[in-house]
Design a protein around this motif. Sequence first.
Motif, PDB file in Angstrom:
ATOM      1  N   THR A  60      42.634  40.188  38.916  1.00 36.56           N
ATOM      2  CA  THR A  60      41.696  39.103  39.175  1.00 36.56           C
ATOM      3  C   THR A  60      42.430  37.773  39.167  1.00 36.56           C
ATOM      4  OG1 THR A  60      41.147  38.506  36.898  1.00 36.56           O
ATOM      5  CG2 THR A  60      39.987  40.369  37.833  1.00 36.56           C
ATOM      6  N   LEU A  61      41.765  36.748  39.666  1.00 35.17           N
ATOM      7  CA  LEU A  61      42.303  35.398  39.566  1.00 35.17           C
ATOM      8  C   LEU A  61      42.328  34.925  38.121  1.00 35.17           C
ATOM      9  CD1 LEU A  61      40.532  33.633  42.578  1.00 35.17           C
ATOM     10  CD2 LEU A  61      42.822  34.638  42.511  1.00 35.17           C
ATOM     11  N   ASP A  62      41.552  35.590  37.263  1.00 39.69           N
ATOM     12  CA  ASP A  62      41.440  35.190  35.861  1.00 39.69           C
ATOM     13  C   ASP A  62      42.408  35.925  34.948  1.00 39.69           C
ATOM     14  OD1 ASP A  62      39.274  33.550  36.600  1.00 39.69           O
ATOM     15  OD2 ASP A  62      37.920  35.255  36.485  1.00 39.69           O
TER      16      ASP A  62
ATOM     17  N   ASN B 103      32.812  39.586  36.802  1.00 41.03           N
ATOM     18  CA  ASN B 103      33.390  38.569  37.692  1.00 41.03           C
ATOM     19  C   ASN B 103      34.016  39.222  38.925  1.00 41.03           C
ATOM     20  OD1 ASN B 103      35.537  39.795  36.413  1.00 41.03           O
ATOM     21  ND2 ASN B 103      36.688  37.907  36.076  1.00 41.03           N
TER      22      ASN B 103
ATOM     23  N   ARG C 229      35.949  37.724  41.933  1.00 44.20           N
ATOM     24  CA  ARG C 229      37.298  37.186  41.765  1.00 44.20           C
ATOM     25  C   ARG C 229      38.360  38.285  41.687  1.00 44.20           C
ATOM     26  NH1 ARG C 229      37.522  31.911  40.468  1.00 44.20           N
ATOM     27  NH2 ARG C 229      39.359  32.094  39.136  1.00 44.20           N
TER      28      ARG C 229
END
Length: 553
Positions: free
Chosen positions: A530-532, A545, A548
Amino acid sequence: MAGALLALGLLAGCASNNTPTPLPTATPEPTVTPLPRGGNLTIRAADEVAELRPWQPRTRAEEQVIELMYSGLTYLDDKLQPRPDLAERWDASADGRLITFTLRTNLTWHDGTPVTSDDVAYTLGELRTISPTTSLLADLRARVAQVTPLNASTVEISLTERYAPIFAELAVPILPKHLLNGKNIAELNFWDAPVGSGPFKLEKREAGQSISLAANPLFYRGPPLLDRVVFAVAPDAAVAAKAMADGQLLLAELPADSRPITATVPDARVGEYVENGYYFLGFNTRQGRPFADAQVRNALAKAIDMPALVREATGGVGRAIGSDAAPGSWADVVPPPTSTVDLAQARALLDEAGWRVPDGGAVRQRDGKPLAAQLFVRGDDQRRIKAANLIAKAAATVGISLTVQPADFETVLSARYMPPYDFDLLLGSWVGGAGDPAFGDYLFYDPDNYALFHSSQINQGVADMRAALNFVGFSDAQYENQVVAARQIYDSAQRTDALQRAQQRISELKPYLFLWSDRRVAALSAKVTTLDGPINKSTPLYLWNIERWHLVK
């Protein structure tokens, strides 16, 4: 060249200090790194989703499909904490009975129609008419008095009382009024009207084989990075593990005893979470019963190596728990039991309670009566029977005689949950929440256990649905003060504190001896991130999420 010099001279003459003014330099355009878009996420579906019911999923696959296709006023994050979803914010009146939700401005259904407050009012109104077969439906009927759209983006929800769990329950999917108005949604298979407002929308469904969900470009948090999510029906866990090894599946949930299978998947990132439900030993706390005294209940607990019992009874599938709060959630504040056994303290507690070992005897007595009881357990569940026998064996080490009584649930055991509550110990379980048989309560999860332990939930003579809630007859003023406060406090930090105090009181007095929850393994391909950062696979809502998520190139 002369013109250039003249221009520089004029600029210099205009300066107050007669020094040249430097020419501005061009600011370079910032470099924008394109987002990693594209690709398909393939997920194992252990069961076919033949019917879709957004407010009551009946399988894990259905639960995850609903999570991706629909949005509620709120949603639950990876800690199962309510967060704003379709609602941008909410404001409560001073008495907490009127909550005003303001919707976001860029909301649309999958078909492009705007989402409005009329959809919210329609959905909650329809759900309140359905027979309350789950705690969610029962609460919506009992707690919501009226839903009033004030304008297209504002809706007021009037409650019958101040009620904090409503924020988790309002994660229930909002449904499209323009497509469903006039239909009986209680009987509708939502595959016939599969329109939501979530990050993915139905692309194609092949019965018994797969469900393909395409990215929703109109999703309010932004278009998902993935092109689509495909649920592939694969009932056999070994087949699913092989499909992961071959790269056909990128995500698969498997039983906890499947770890040897997942070890064969190259580079798989394996995590685990616990299922929504738990096993417990319930004590009849009514006066005159041998376990009415909390000292006796605590003495038995101190004689049990709970982690060892859970490993042996469940074959390593279960995880020992300290409370009924979902492990890893925002409300998980009571630590799980350790392997520390304190027989000396257990015997001291029993001595203090007046139960003593007679000369030459093994079973404790008080006033000439032995400390002996039956432990009822389902006869068709070998794990429960094994756990019950291990509890009885531990009890004997401190002078308590327990006779394990396997019984048929329908004809014998279920009657113990009802008046006249003829039992001393009962090894039972709750699945999907307190007394709720629904599978999908993780989508609307709240840790409130008022129904199980508040004295108002004790039924003394009428054998109805509520009789089975506080069937142990527990009553404690200190617990009730905290659990009632936790129901009424809307501030999350203050509510956590009240819940912590309530759960600690239950831990001290032990109307239940909490045993275990079953674990599930989530195996994720290293191609998915993920981007996170890393994906939290220790929670059942790890897809929270999903927009993402992307595939590593």
